[in-house]
Design a protein around this motif. Structure first.
Motif, mmCIF file in Angstrom:
data_model
loop_
_atom_site.group_PDB
_atom_site.id
_atom_site.type_symbol
_atom_site.label_atom_id
_atom_site.label_comp_id
_atom_site.label_asym_id
_atom_site.label_seq_id
_atom_site.Cartn_x
_atom_site.Cartn_y
_atom_site.Cartn_z
ATOM 1 N N GLY A 9 0.885 -1.165 0.000
ATOM 2 C CA GLY A 9 0.000 0.000 0.000
ATOM 3 C C GLY A 9 0.917 1.208 0.000
ATOM 4 O O GLY A 9 1.915 1.234 0.723
ATOM 5 N N CYS B 290 -1.515 -0.353 -5.504
ATOM 6 C CA CYS B 290 -2.549 0.535 -4.967
ATOM 7 C C CYS B 290 -1.880 1.748 -4.362
ATOM 8 O O CYS B 290 -0.926 1.615 -3.597
ATOM 9 C CB CYS B 290 -3.345 -0.182 -3.888
ATOM 10 S SG CYS B 290 -4.432 -1.408 -4.589
ATOM 11 N N SER C 270 -8.706 6.056 2.998
ATOM 12 C CA SER C 270 -7.620 5.132 3.356
ATOM 13 C C SER C 270 -7.151 5.398 4.784
ATOM 14 O O SER C 270 -6.903 4.463 5.553
ATOM 15 C CB SER C 270 -6.433 5.299 2.400
ATOM 16 O OG SER C 270 -6.848 5.060 1.071
ATOM 17 N N CYS D 273 -4.786 1.796 2.248
ATOM 18 C CA CYS D 273 -4.649 1.564 0.811
ATOM 19 C C CYS D 273 -4.319 0.088 0.549
ATOM 20 O O CYS D 273 -4.864 -0.531 -0.382
ATOM 21 C CB CYS D 273 -3.527 2.475 0.321
ATOM 22 S SG CYS D 273 -3.326 2.499 -1.411
ATOM 23 N N LEU D 274 -3.469 -0.496 1.386
ATOM 24 C CA LEU D 274 -3.161 -1.926 1.265
ATOM 25 C C LEU D 274 -4.442 -2.754 1.452
ATOM 26 O O LEU D 274 -4.669 -3.743 0.732
ATOM 27 C CB LEU D 274 -2.109 -2.310 2.320
ATOM 28 C CG LEU D 274 -1.828 -3.790 2.535
ATOM 29 C CD1 LEU D 274 -1.246 -4.420 1.278
ATOM 30 C CD2 LEU D 274 -0.848 -3.979 3.692
ATOM 31 N N LEU E 196 -6.442 -2.980 -1.626
ATOM 32 C CA LEU E 196 -5.920 -3.924 -2.622
ATOM 33 C C LEU E 196 -6.710 -5.231 -2.586
ATOM 34 O O LEU E 196 -6.919 -5.882 -3.609
ATOM 35 C CB LEU E 196 -4.427 -4.181 -2.340
ATOM 36 C CG LEU E 196 -3.735 -5.317 -3.081
ATOM 37 C CD1 LEU E 196 -3.708 -5.058 -4.581
ATOM 38 C CD2 LEU E 196 -2.310 -5.507 -2.569
#
Ligand SMILES: Nc1ncnc2c1ncn2[C@@H]1O[C@H](COP(=O)(O)OP(=O)(O)OP(=O)(O)O)[C@@H](O)[C@H]1O
Ligand SMILES: CC(C)(CO)[C@@H](O)C(=O)NCCC(=O)O
Length: 423
Positions: A68, A165, A194, A412-413, A416
């Motif tokens: 991320g 991502c 996020s 953000c990870l 994914l």
């Protein structure tokens, strides 16, 4: 395969030395139950399945590596998930490139001149999308993006056909460069979504993530105390990056951006560089630690000769930030350290004042400060802790998070996992 429940217990053993629920809030059944619920719900939302129940977990999800990336105005934050549950067959079938990347990241704590892995923040035994592993936290200046892209190209990242991502303003700004240089398309996610997802995930996993400072202005007595965040809503997030974003959070999925300020971490470093010639954030903080802001700021006492009693303004209170600098004599006496300290105090107090007004407007009592401005910056944390309590007459509580500036990258990870790839 260990169950989620076992892992939670492991974490309790690791972090909580006292098993008496009357003494240790993390042993209280209500706290343990709420944490389990939070994690289970999060896992369910990521997997699209029922939460883990102790049975073996099927390895599905996007192909590794799982990264991320939060490309901010000052710093790029990279969170890397290293699986620790791969079967020998899975390890055998891993691409060479993937092995190389893992070894490169794990072997080093520094990458080039400016890339750093914050080893002390590493989180073991995390579960994401049914996979167990370790989260690694890496950062480098956004100004080094061209160097990073060259490195990514040389490591042949594009041949792993993985999805990258990214969040933060740089996900938009650098999208074309990333496509051109590394031949990778980006999945872009909103930085505030996020941030909020990342805070919830990390807070649920790390029992000692959230803390407050008691007796913040007494160096001998000031203590970092864990805060029970099991019933946090509503809370305010004051994210101090290059600029400041202020969000009111009502549930894991419901929040609004209530305000912002351009006077943030970038302002501190920019003004400090101008005033003192310092080159790095670490140097600026070090200078500030050795400085005296009362040589720069004009106090109520400097104006009244004492307290302004009618309105309960003690003589020590800053009446005018940088007010002494109107005098040529005082300017001649000001040292770089004093200027750095006054800059830090001015920016921090301004953020604290805005945060207080937002909290009051929204009727919120818990104020969570995040963002890399607080990295290695005990001075600002203590000031914020004091200011929130003092100026609100004890109604507001300043809270801090161990993973300060990494929540956007973590969120953000997690996104994914929703991108619909299967390995
Ligand atoms: N090593 C560092 N180099 C530069 N700035 C640092 C460093 N460590 C801490 N900082 C501080 O952290 C701030 C950046 O914080 P953060 O990474 O949370 O924000 P960002 O994502 O870059 O900015 P924004 O969200 O506004 O785009 C800098 O402005 C600076 O005050
Ligand atoms: C522009 C962003 C969102 C980039 O992260 C941030 O730096 C910020 O919130 N700045 C403050 C902008 C404002 O004045 O509301």
């Amino acid at each position: 395969m260990q169950s989620l429940q076992t892992i939670q217990m492991d974490l309790s053993e690791k972090y909580c030395h006292n098993s008496d629920p009357l003494i240790n809030p993390y042993r209280r059944p209500s706290y343990v139950k709420r944490k389990k619920e939070l994690i289970a719900n999060m896992m369910a939302s990521l997997n699209g399945t029922t939460p883990p129940n102790g049975n073996a977990v099927v390895h599905t999800g996007p192909p590794m590596p799982w990264f991320g990336m939060d490309i901010g105005g000052s710093l790029v934050k990279l969170v890397y998930f290293e699986p620790t549950d791969s079967s020998p067959a899975e390890i055998d079938s891993e691409l060479e490139t993937l092995k190389k990347i893992r070894h490169y990241l794990k072997r080093n704590a520094s990458y080039g001149a400016t890339g750093k892995r914050d080893v002390y923040l590493q989180m073991d035994k995390c579960c994401i999308n049914g996979r167990y592993g370790t989260l690694h936290f890496i950062r480098f200046p956004t100004s080094e993006m061209p160097v990073f892209l060259k490195l990514a190209k040389s490591k042949d990242i594009a041949h792993m056909a993985s999805t990258v991502c990214a969040t933060g303003g740089g996900a938009f700004k650098f999208e074309a460069d990333i496509k051109r240089e590394v031949n990778l398309g980006l999945h872009k996610f909103d930085e505030l979504d996020s941030l909020i997802h990342g805070i919830h995930y990390i807070e649920a996993y790390n029992q000692h993530e959230c803390y407050y400072l008691s007796e913040p202005l007494d160096d001998d007595k000031c203590t970092k105390t864990p805060y029970d965040f099991s019933h946090p809503y509503p809370f305010l997030v004051v994210n101090i990056g290059s600029g400041v974003g202020i969000l009111a959070v009502y549930s894991p999925e419901k929040y609004k951006r209530v305000s912002g300020s351009s006077i943030g971490g970038g302002t501190f470093l920019g003004l400090c560089a101008l005033l003192t010639g310092c080159e790095t954030f670490e140097d600026a903080i070090q200078l500030a630690a050795n400085g005296d802001s009362t040589k720069i700021d004009k106090s109520v006492r400097d104006i009244y000769g004492g307290d302004y009693s009618k309105f309960k303004l003690s003589g020590d209170i800053i009446a005018s930030s940088f007010g002494h600098m109107c005098s040529a004599e005082k300017r001649a006496q000001a040292t770089p350290a004093d200027l750095a300290r006054a800059t830090l105090v001015t920016i921090t107090n301004n953020i604290g004042a805005i945060a207080r007004m937002c909290a009051k407007n929204e009727g919120i009592e818990r104020v969570v400060f995040a963002g890399n401005f607080l990295r290695v910056n005990e001075i600002s944390m203590k000031l914020l802790a004091f200011a929130m309590d003092f100026w609100s007459g004890g109604t507001l509580k300043a809270l801090f998070l161990e993973h300060e500036g990494y929540f956007g990258a973590v969120g953000c990870l997690l996104e994914l996992m929703k991108t619909g790839h299967s390995s």
